[in-house]
Design a protein around this motif. Structure first.
Motif, PDB file in Angstrom:
ATOM      1  N   MET A 187       0.806  -1.220   0.000  1.00 15.19           N
ATOM      2  CA  MET A 187       0.000   0.000   0.000  1.00 15.19           C
ATOM      3  C   MET A 187       0.841   1.273   0.000  1.00 15.19           C
ATOM      4  SD  MET A 187      -2.895  -1.350  -0.303  1.00 15.19           S
ATOM      5  CE  MET A 187      -4.173  -0.146   0.030  1.00 15.19           C
ATOM      6  N   PHE A 188       1.887   1.326   0.811  1.00 16.45           N
ATOM      7  CA  PHE A 188       2.741   2.523   0.805  1.00 16.45           C
ATOM      8  C   PHE A 188       3.418   2.723  -0.562  1.00 16.45           C
ATOM      9  CE2 PHE A 188       2.718   2.296   5.550  1.00 16.45           C
ATOM     10  CZ  PHE A 188       2.302   3.601   5.788  1.00 16.45           C
ATOM     11  N   PRO A 189       4.143   1.726  -1.077  1.00 14.71           N
ATOM     12  CA  PRO A 189       4.850   1.966  -2.344  1.00 14.71           C
ATOM     13  C   PRO A 189       3.947   2.038  -3.572  1.00 14.71           C
ATOM     14  CG  PRO A 189       5.209  -0.289  -1.588  1.00 14.71           C
ATOM     15  CD  PRO A 189       4.498   0.422  -0.488  1.00 14.71           C
ATOM     16  N   VAL A 190       2.872   1.265  -3.615  1.00 15.24           N
ATOM     17  CA  VAL A 190       2.060   1.195  -4.822  1.00 15.24           C
ATOM     18  C   VAL A 190       0.934   2.229  -4.831  1.00 15.24           C
ATOM     19  CG1 VAL A 190       0.522  -0.279  -6.197  1.00 15.24           C
ATOM     20  CG2 VAL A 190       2.592  -1.248  -5.173  1.00 15.24           C
ATOM     21  N   VAL A 191       0.217   2.340  -3.708  1.00  9.38           N
ATOM     22  CA  VAL A 191      -0.953   3.220  -3.658  1.00  9.38           C
ATOM     23  C   VAL A 191      -0.577   4.639  -3.245  1.00  9.38           C
ATOM     24  CG1 VAL A 191      -3.219   3.589  -2.595  1.00  9.38           C
ATOM     25  CG2 VAL A 191      -2.491   1.275  -3.210  1.00  9.38           C
ATOM     26  N   ALA A 230      -0.606  -8.840  -0.621  1.00 10.59           N
ATOM     27  CA  ALA A 230       0.586  -8.059  -0.948  1.00 10.59           C
ATOM     28  C   ALA A 230       1.711  -8.923  -1.501  1.00 10.59           C
ATOM     29  CB  ALA A 230       1.067  -7.314   0.299  1.00 10.59           C
ATOM     30  N   GLY A 231       1.449 -10.218  -1.643  1.00  9.43           N
ATOM     31  CA  GLY A 231       2.459 -11.110  -2.206  1.00  9.43           C
ATOM     32  C   GLY A 231       3.267 -11.884  -1.185  1.00  9.43           C
ATOM     33  N   HIS A 264     -12.993 -11.916  -0.595  1.00  9.73           N
ATOM     34  CA  HIS A 264     -11.602 -11.459  -0.730  1.00  9.73           C
ATOM     35  C   HIS A 264     -11.283 -10.871  -2.108  1.00  9.73           C
ATOM     36  CE1 HIS A 264     -11.223 -13.998   2.894  1.00  9.73           C
ATOM     37  NE2 HIS A 264     -10.331 -13.094   3.212  1.00  9.73           N
ATOM     38  N   ALA A 265     -12.273 -10.782  -2.972  1.00  9.96           N
ATOM     39  CA  ALA A 265     -12.017 -10.271  -4.322  1.00  9.96           C
ATOM     40  C   ALA A 265     -11.449  -8.855  -4.294  1.00  9.96           C
ATOM     41  CB  ALA A 265     -13.303 -10.313  -5.145  1.00  9.96           C
ATOM     42  N   ALA A 319      -6.230  -5.084  -4.542  1.00 13.24           N
ATOM     43  CA  ALA A 319      -5.954  -3.786  -3.909  1.00 13.24           C
ATOM     44  C   ALA A 319      -4.852  -3.014  -4.617  1.00 13.24           C
ATOM     45  CB  ALA A 319      -5.593  -3.989  -2.433  1.00 13.24           C
ATOM     46  N   LYS A 320      -3.915  -3.726  -5.230  1.00 11.57           N
ATOM     47  CA  LYS A 320      -2.810  -3.038  -5.922  1.00 11.57           C
ATOM     48  C   LYS A 320      -3.296  -2.235  -7.120  1.00 11.57           C
ATOM     49  CE  LYS A 320      -1.522  -6.961  -8.878  1.00 11.57           C
ATOM     50  NZ  LYS A 320      -2.704  -7.784  -8.511  1.00 11.57           N
ATOM     51  N   ASP A 321      -4.525  -2.512  -7.562  1.00 11.02           N
ATOM     52  CA  ASP A 321      -5.079  -1.817  -8.726  1.00 11.02           C
ATOM     53  C   ASP A 321      -5.972  -0.637  -8.345  1.00 11.02           C
ATOM     54  OD1 ASP A 321      -3.857  -3.727 -10.402  1.00 11.02           O
ATOM     55  OD2 ASP A 321      -5.555  -5.105 -10.138  1.00 11.02           O
TER      56      ASP A 321
END
Length: 240
Positions: free
Chosen positions: A119-123, A180-181, A211-212, A217-219
């Motif tokens: 979330m910090f780096p991507v969003v 988050a992988g 959970h969809a 969330a990265k998108d």
């Protein structure tokens, strides 16, 4: 008006409440509160929950905050099967023990792992120091070991031979770092087998439905600048 549940399925406790209500056939009106649109900051939502957090429940004139309180309210009001929150004193105490522990242990490290890794780096486009992320992932690994050794042990579920609300709370927490992988289950066959049992009881379709949102969330599209600034301020504790 009947039962209303105010949820954002990006939130792990919201997913636990959603799965529980759906799995037990509890009729409710879903009121979606999109956190990344700042809908929890609106005056209308504050009338339901002055804490401005999800999940929240409204049952006629009665309102309730906090996911554990909501889960137990639903157990009692709808007289769900005993295994979810057992009447037996010691069996219930085991569920209570897990629910008390997870707030400051599992919830904390799973949330920070997801935010620091994705979330910090991507969003938010904010870099996270590698040493901070490494420390958090090490803490997550220790927490997973405790989950296996202290709670799961040789049982089918976390607090006994049947599924309880503890398992729903735990699996929805663990899906946060998974989104988050983080390879939470790959090197832990005991935990992976537990996940399969939980999914089997919940139902694969319902589990995937719940959970969809978080698995994509990265998108999340770019945030409104004002909301982004407010969000950045509120989540800095996840960098600790």
């Amino acid at each position: 008006m009947g039962l209303e549940l105010y949820l954002d399925l990006l939130s792990q406790p919201c997913r636990a409440v959603y799965i529980f209500a759906k799995r037990n056939g509890i009729p409710f009106q879903l009121r979606t509160v999109e956190l990344f649109k700042g809908q929890h900051y609106t005056d209308s939502f504050a009338q339901v929950n002055p804490l401005r957090k999800v999940p929240a429940l409204k049952d006629g004139d009665f309102t309730l905050a906090e996911s554990v309180a909501i889960l137990l309210y639903l157990c009692r009001k709808y007289k769900t099967p005993d295994h979810w929150y057992p009447q037996d004193l010691q069996a219930r105490a085991r569920v209570d023990e897990f629910l008390s522990w997870q707030h400051t242990a599992l919830r904390s490290c799973c949330t920070r792992a997801m935010w620091q890794k994705m979330m910090f780096p991507v969003v938010l486009r904010q870099l996270v120091p590698q040493e901070t992320l490494s420390s958090t992932l090490a803490e997550l690994d220790s927490c997973l070991q405790l989950l296996e050794d202290k709670f799961l042990r040789g049982q089918d579920f976390l607090t006994g031979p049947q599924i309880s609300v503890s398992d729903l709370v735990a699996i929805t927490e663990l899906m946060h770092p998974v989104s988050a992988g983080c390879r939470v289950f790959e090197s832990r066959p005991k935990l992976a087998a537990w996940r399969q049992r939980v999914e089997a009881v919940v139902g694969e379709d319902l589990f995937q439905e719940a959970h969809a949102v978080v698995l994509k969330a990265k998108d999340i599209p770019p945030l409104d600048p004002t909301l982004k600034e407010k969000l950045q301020h509120s989540v800095q504790s996840f960098l600790q």
